[in-house]
Enzyme design. Structure first.
Site, short mmCIF file in Angstrom:
data_model
loop_
_atom_site.label_atom_id
_atom_site.label_comp_id
_atom_site.label_asym_id
_atom_site.label_seq_id
_atom_site.Cartn_x
_atom_site.Cartn_y
_atom_site.Cartn_z
N SER A 120 -16.40 -31.13 6.28
CA SER A 120 -17.60 -31.95 6.35
C SER A 120 -18.80 -31.13 6.84
CB SER A 120 -17.33 -33.17 7.23
OG SER A 120 -18.29 -34.17 7.03
N ASP A 172 -13.33 -38.44 -2.50
CA ASP A 172 -14.45 -38.40 -1.56
C ASP A 172 -15.73 -38.83 -2.25
OD1 ASP A 172 -15.94 -37.99 0.71
OD2 ASP A 172 -15.72 -35.81 0.72
N HIS A 209 -12.06 -37.61 1.84
CA HIS A 209 -12.84 -36.64 2.61
C HIS A 209 -11.95 -35.77 3.50
CE1 HIS A 209 -16.67 -35.30 4.28
NE2 HIS A 209 -16.22 -35.49 5.51
#
Length: 452
Positions: free
Chosen positions: A164, A367, A426
């Protein structure tokens, strides 16, 4: 905010203890774990935790690798989340994890930047406000760890693996490390940089939301058109250097998407948002922070991770200031970085490739916030001279375990590698632990960048 209040308590009540932790470290009697604080700047302290793999096999020609895990947020705790909820030796219930990455490498978790998790500052004015400042602090930490950990002194190649917003840290840190090694300021072998579902180019991710959610039926054509118009504003603001305004626009855009998609989970479009990805979805003009940590916490069974980190883990470590309250995510840190949040880091990835550093991009198929489509888009903007050949190559299917079902795809050319992980959102190591473990094994077997 609570974290701001805690910082003020530190400066008043714990000053003598904080000064005493300038180079504090401890560990287990058998040497398999070490942890400590490094005062990277006066009154700014980073906490690290090292695990030595029980599976290590090292030869003069192929030293056992070390992975440094960089969590996202910004403001999320790698020592807590990445360690106990993703890839460390114990899970959220403090039970052994079958898919720990210790099977492939030694692991170092850092609560980065200062102010996150067990890391702290004695004054909030010492929080970093840019990715480059975070990279400088982490470079200082690595200089200390080379002296602290014999395996790094012995040439264990170091891999910076990110998730991230941690990808922005990894790109800037990777460049900082190479420069420091070349200047003779850091004796370290950089094995590579891996960017997992990483926030490298905010405009490319924002531009992907409308089309992606239309194709998976979470938005209709009207909704996709609305999202595309917002994305165009984001692009214009970034191009004009209006990063703060672009963050506000993105926040409004995500608020709108969540509501009009039936509350899609932006970390996995197959799910509804039981954890709203935006902290304050009620305010149209909000500058709210993503609830990055809540998805991972929802995967933990039993006692909360906060309970463990402020209880059993803190008791084990012994050196954590007693008045420090661990939080999964620091919003004080998030807002300190708010003006850097929307800045792309494509140029840093290009610089790493130009140095010959192995760069891996990996992305979960499901994601949204850092979509695979968005990652492909920013990769295509690289100026690296091998890009055309990389893009022309076919992808290779990936399998895991005894089943022959396809788990992903990979493409590699020279020192650029891309993994598409099917069935993952994610948080790839959480959603697809088997293929993630195979992947990190492949990454850490790549040739390392030689020492200068």
């Amino acid at each position: 905010m609570e974290s701001r209040a805690i910082a003020l308590v530190f400066s008043v009540l714990c000053l003598s203890l904080l000064r005493a932790t300038r180079a504090t470290s401890a560990g287990t009697a058998d040497g398999t774990e070490r942890w400590g604080y490094v005062e990277v700047r006066p009154k700014a302290h980073l906490f690290w935790w090292y695990y030595k793999s029980p599976h290590r096999v090292s030869t003069p020609t192929k030293p056992w690798p070390t992975v440094v895990w960089l969590q996202g947020g910004p403001g999320a705790s790698g020592v807590g989340l990445g360690n106990f909820l993703e890839i460390g030796p114990l899970d959220g219930k403090l039970k052994p994890r079958n898919s720990t990455w210790l099977q492939k490498a030694d692991l170092i978790f850092v609560d980065n930047p200062v102010g996150v998790g067990y890391s702290y500052v004695e004054d909030d004015s010492l929080l970093v406000t840019t990715d480059l400042e975070a990279a400088s602090d982490m470079t200082t930490l690595l200089k200390a760890l080379v002296k602290e950990l014999p395996t790094l002194q012995q040439g264990s190649p170091l891999f910076l693996v990110a998730e991230s917003y941690g990808g922005k840290y990894a790109a800037t840190l990777g460049v900082s490390v190479v420069r420091a090694v070349r200047a003779g300021e850091l004796k370290l072998t950089l094995g590579g940089v891996a960017l997992g579902d990483s926030w490298i180019s905010p405009e490319d991710f924002a531009s992907s939301y409308g089309t992606l959610l239309l194709e998976v039926s979470r938005l209709d054509s009207n909704g996709a058109e609305h999202a595309d118009k917002d994305a165009q504003v984001v692009r214009q603001q970034i191009a004009a250097g209006q990063y703060r305004q672009a963050q506000i626009t993105l926040s409004r855009m995500l608020n709108w998407i969540v509501v009009h998609s039936g509350h899609v989970d932006v970390y996995n479009f197959l799910l509804d948002a039981g954890m709203d990805p935006v902290a304050d979805a009620s305010a149209a003009s909000s500058t709210s922070a993503p609830e990055y940590s809540r998805y991972l916490e929802s995967k933990s069974v039993g006692d909360t991770i906060e309970g463990a980190m402020n209880g059993a883990i803190k008791k084990k470590l012994k050196i954590i200031p007693k008045d420090l309250v661990w939080q999964a995510q620091s919003y004080t840190v998030y807002y300190a970085l708010i003006n850097d949040f929307m800045k792309p880091r494509i140029e840093e990835v290009d610089e790493l490739l130009s140095y010959g550093v192995n760069v891996t991009v990996y992305n979960g198929q499901l994601d949204v916030i850092c979509s695979a489509v968005g990652a492909e888009a920013w990769v295509q903007k690289l100026k690296w001279d091998g890009l055309k050949n990389f893009l022309s190559l076919p992808r290779q299917p990936l399998y895991c375990g005894s089943l022959e079902a396809t788990k992903g795809f990979a493409r590699s050319y020279k020192n650029l590698h891309f993994y598409w992980i099917l069935g993952a959102g994610h948080f790839v190591p959480v959603d697809q632990p088997c293929i993630a473990l195979d992947m990190i094994g492949n990454i850490t077997r790549s040739p390392a960048l030689p020492r200068s």
